[in-house]
Scaffold this motif. Sequence first.
Motif, PDB file in Angstrom:
ATOM      1  N   ASN A  53       1.682  -6.916   2.742  1.00  0.00           N
ATOM      2  CA  ASN A  53       1.409  -6.677   4.159  1.00  0.00           C
ATOM      3  C   ASN A  53       0.430  -5.530   4.412  1.00  0.00           C
ATOM      4  OD1 ASN A  53       3.116  -8.759   5.146  1.00  0.00           O
ATOM      5  ND2 ASN A  53       4.883  -7.459   4.720  1.00  0.00           N
ATOM      6  N   MET A  54      -0.198  -5.058   3.360  1.00  0.00           N
ATOM      7  CA  MET A  54      -1.172  -3.976   3.517  1.00  0.00           C
ATOM      8  C   MET A  54      -2.499  -4.525   4.030  1.00  0.00           C
ATOM      9  SD  MET A  54      -0.650  -1.823  -0.042  1.00  0.00           S
ATOM     10  CE  MET A  54      -1.815  -0.532   0.345  1.00  0.00           C
ATOM     11  N   TYR A  55      -3.215  -3.700   4.771  1.00  0.00           N
ATOM     12  CA  TYR A  55      -4.589  -4.025   5.131  1.00  0.00           C
ATOM     13  C   TYR A  55      -5.463  -3.844   3.896  1.00  0.00           C
ATOM     14  CZ  TYR A  55      -3.278  -3.934  10.041  1.00  0.00           C
ATOM     15  OH  TYR A  55      -2.693  -4.189  11.245  1.00  0.00           O
ATOM     16  N   ASN A  56      -6.616  -4.514   3.875  1.00  0.00           N
ATOM     17  CA  ASN A  56      -7.550  -4.341   2.767  1.00  0.00           C
ATOM     18  C   ASN A  56      -7.962  -2.881   2.679  1.00  0.00           C
ATOM     19  OD1 ASN A  56      -7.539  -7.018   2.004  1.00  0.00           O
ATOM     20  ND2 ASN A  56      -9.234  -7.554   3.352  1.00  0.00           N
ATOM     21  N   SER A  57      -7.827  -2.329   1.499  1.00  0.00           N
ATOM     22  CA  SER A  57      -8.157  -0.930   1.264  1.00  0.00           C
ATOM     23  C   SER A  57      -8.281  -0.727  -0.240  1.00  0.00           C
ATOM     24  CB  SER A  57      -7.043  -0.016   1.810  1.00  0.00           C
ATOM     25  OG  SER A  57      -5.850  -0.219   1.065  1.00  0.00           O
ATOM     26  N   PRO A  58      -8.837   0.394  -0.669  1.00  0.00           N
ATOM     27  CA  PRO A  58      -8.879   0.678  -2.107  1.00  0.00           C
ATOM     28  C   PRO A  58      -7.479   0.733  -2.725  1.00  0.00           C
ATOM     29  CG  PRO A  58     -10.422   2.095  -0.944  1.00  0.00           C
ATOM     30  CD  PRO A  58      -9.604   1.373   0.103  1.00  0.00           C
ATOM     31  N   GLU A  59      -6.499   1.212  -1.966  1.00  0.00           N
ATOM     32  CA  GLU A  59      -5.129   1.287  -2.477  1.00  0.00           C
ATOM     33  C   GLU A  59      -4.559  -0.121  -2.703  1.00  0.00           C
ATOM     34  OE1 GLU A  59      -6.166   2.919   0.313  1.00  0.00           O
ATOM     35  OE2 GLU A  59      -6.296   4.937  -0.554  1.00  0.00           O
ATOM     36  N   ARG A  60      -4.816  -1.018  -1.753  1.00  0.00           N
ATOM     37  CA  ARG A  60      -4.349  -2.403  -1.907  1.00  0.00           C
ATOM     38  C   ARG A  60      -5.032  -3.060  -3.098  1.00  0.00           C
ATOM     39  NH1 ARG A  60      -5.283  -7.989   0.757  1.00  0.00           N
ATOM     40  NH2 ARG A  60      -3.168  -8.833   0.781  1.00  0.00           N
ATOM     41  N   GLN A  61      -6.332  -2.835  -3.242  1.00  0.00           N
ATOM     42  CA  GLN A  61      -7.057  -3.427  -4.361  1.00  0.00           C
ATOM     43  C   GLN A  61      -6.518  -2.919  -5.694  1.00  0.00           C
ATOM     44  OE1 GLN A  61      -9.437  -5.962  -4.143  1.00  0.00           O
ATOM     45  NE2 GLN A  61      -8.864  -6.038  -6.299  1.00  0.00           N
ATOM     46  N   ALA A  62      -6.139  -1.654  -5.755  1.00  0.00           N
ATOM     47  CA  ALA A  62      -5.566  -1.109  -6.990  1.00  0.00           C
ATOM     48  C   ALA A  62      -4.256  -1.818  -7.343  1.00  0.00           C
ATOM     49  CB  ALA A  62      -5.342   0.391  -6.853  1.00  0.00           C
ATOM     50  N   LEU A  63      -3.433  -2.099  -6.335  1.00  0.00           N
ATOM     51  CA  LEU A  63      -2.187  -2.841  -6.581  1.00  0.00           C
ATOM     52  C   LEU A  63      -2.488  -4.259  -7.066  1.00  0.00           C
ATOM     53  CD1 LEU A  63      -0.036  -1.808  -3.477  1.00  0.00           C
ATOM     54  CD2 LEU A  63       0.100  -0.899  -5.799  1.00  0.00           C
ATOM     55  N   ILE A  64      -3.449  -4.910  -6.429  1.00  0.00           N
ATOM     56  CA  ILE A  64      -3.834  -6.266  -6.830  1.00  0.00           C
ATOM     57  C   ILE A  64      -4.339  -6.268  -8.265  1.00  0.00           C
ATOM     58  CG2 ILE A  64      -5.531  -8.098  -6.420  1.00  0.00           C
ATOM     59  CD1 ILE A  64      -5.267  -7.307  -3.374  1.00  0.00           C
ATOM     60  N   ASP A  65      -5.196  -5.319  -8.604  1.00  0.00           N
ATOM     61  CA  ASP A  65      -5.720  -5.234  -9.970  1.00  0.00           C
ATOM     62  C   ASP A  65      -4.602  -5.061 -10.978  1.00  0.00           C
ATOM     63  OD1 ASP A  65      -8.264  -5.475  -8.883  1.00  0.00           O
ATOM     64  OD2 ASP A  65      -8.737  -3.324  -9.092  1.00  0.00           O
ATOM     65  N   ARG A  66      -3.626  -4.227 -10.654  1.00  0.00           N
ATOM     66  CA  ARG A  66      -2.495  -4.000 -11.560  1.00  0.00           C
ATOM     67  C   ARG A  66      -1.656  -5.281 -11.705  1.00  0.00           C
ATOM     68  NH1 ARG A  66      -0.592  -2.854 -15.939  1.00  0.00           N
ATOM     69  NH2 ARG A  66       1.574  -2.239 -16.001  1.00  0.00           N
ATOM     70  N   MET A  67      -1.432  -5.986 -10.600  1.00  0.00           N
ATOM     71  CA  MET A  67      -0.653  -7.224 -10.649  1.00  0.00           C
ATOM     72  C   MET A  67      -1.356  -8.276 -11.502  1.00  0.00           C
ATOM     73  SD  MET A  67       0.492  -7.340  -6.670  1.00  0.00           S
ATOM     74  CE  MET A  67       1.225  -8.944  -6.772  1.00  0.00           C
ATOM     75  N   VAL A  68      -2.664  -8.409 -11.347  1.00  0.00           N
ATOM     76  CA  VAL A  68      -3.418  -9.375 -12.147  1.00  0.00           C
ATOM     77  C   VAL A  68      -3.326  -9.008 -13.627  1.00  0.00           C
ATOM     78  CG1 VAL A  68      -5.738 -10.243 -12.632  1.00  0.00           C
ATOM     79  CG2 VAL A  68      -4.937 -10.070 -10.271  1.00  0.00           C
ATOM     80  N   ALA A  69      -3.430  -7.723 -13.935  1.00  0.00           N
ATOM     81  CA  ALA A  69      -3.319  -7.282 -15.332  1.00  0.00           C
ATOM     82  C   ALA A  69      -1.940  -7.617 -15.907  1.00  0.00           C
ATOM     83  CB  ALA A  69      -3.598  -5.779 -15.433  1.00  0.00           C
TER      84      ALA A  69
END
Length: 88
Positions: A53-69
């Motif tokens: 439920n986060m807005y697009n942001s560098p913090e959200r992208q960091a979470l997405i990157d970690r999840m993909v990894a």
Amino acid sequence: MQLYFLGWNADYPDPENFLFLLAGAQSKVRVGGENASNYHNPEFDRLFEQMKNMYNSPERQALIDRMVAIARRDAAVGNGATSPRTIP
């Protein structure tokens, strides 16, 4: 190893719409959800709950990157084929 055939298209263009397919709370066996692989990883699930439920942001992208990894490391899914129509 579990094998199955599944066809699916994104409902909307957001990483959440792809990553929810691996969320433990969406397990097909446990709750009839969309996680057909029944993948479960507590860290992935925790990050998904933070990110969804986060807005697009560098913090959200960091979470997405970690999840993909995490999903890559765990080899949560493997694509066997894709339609040429889905590749731009």
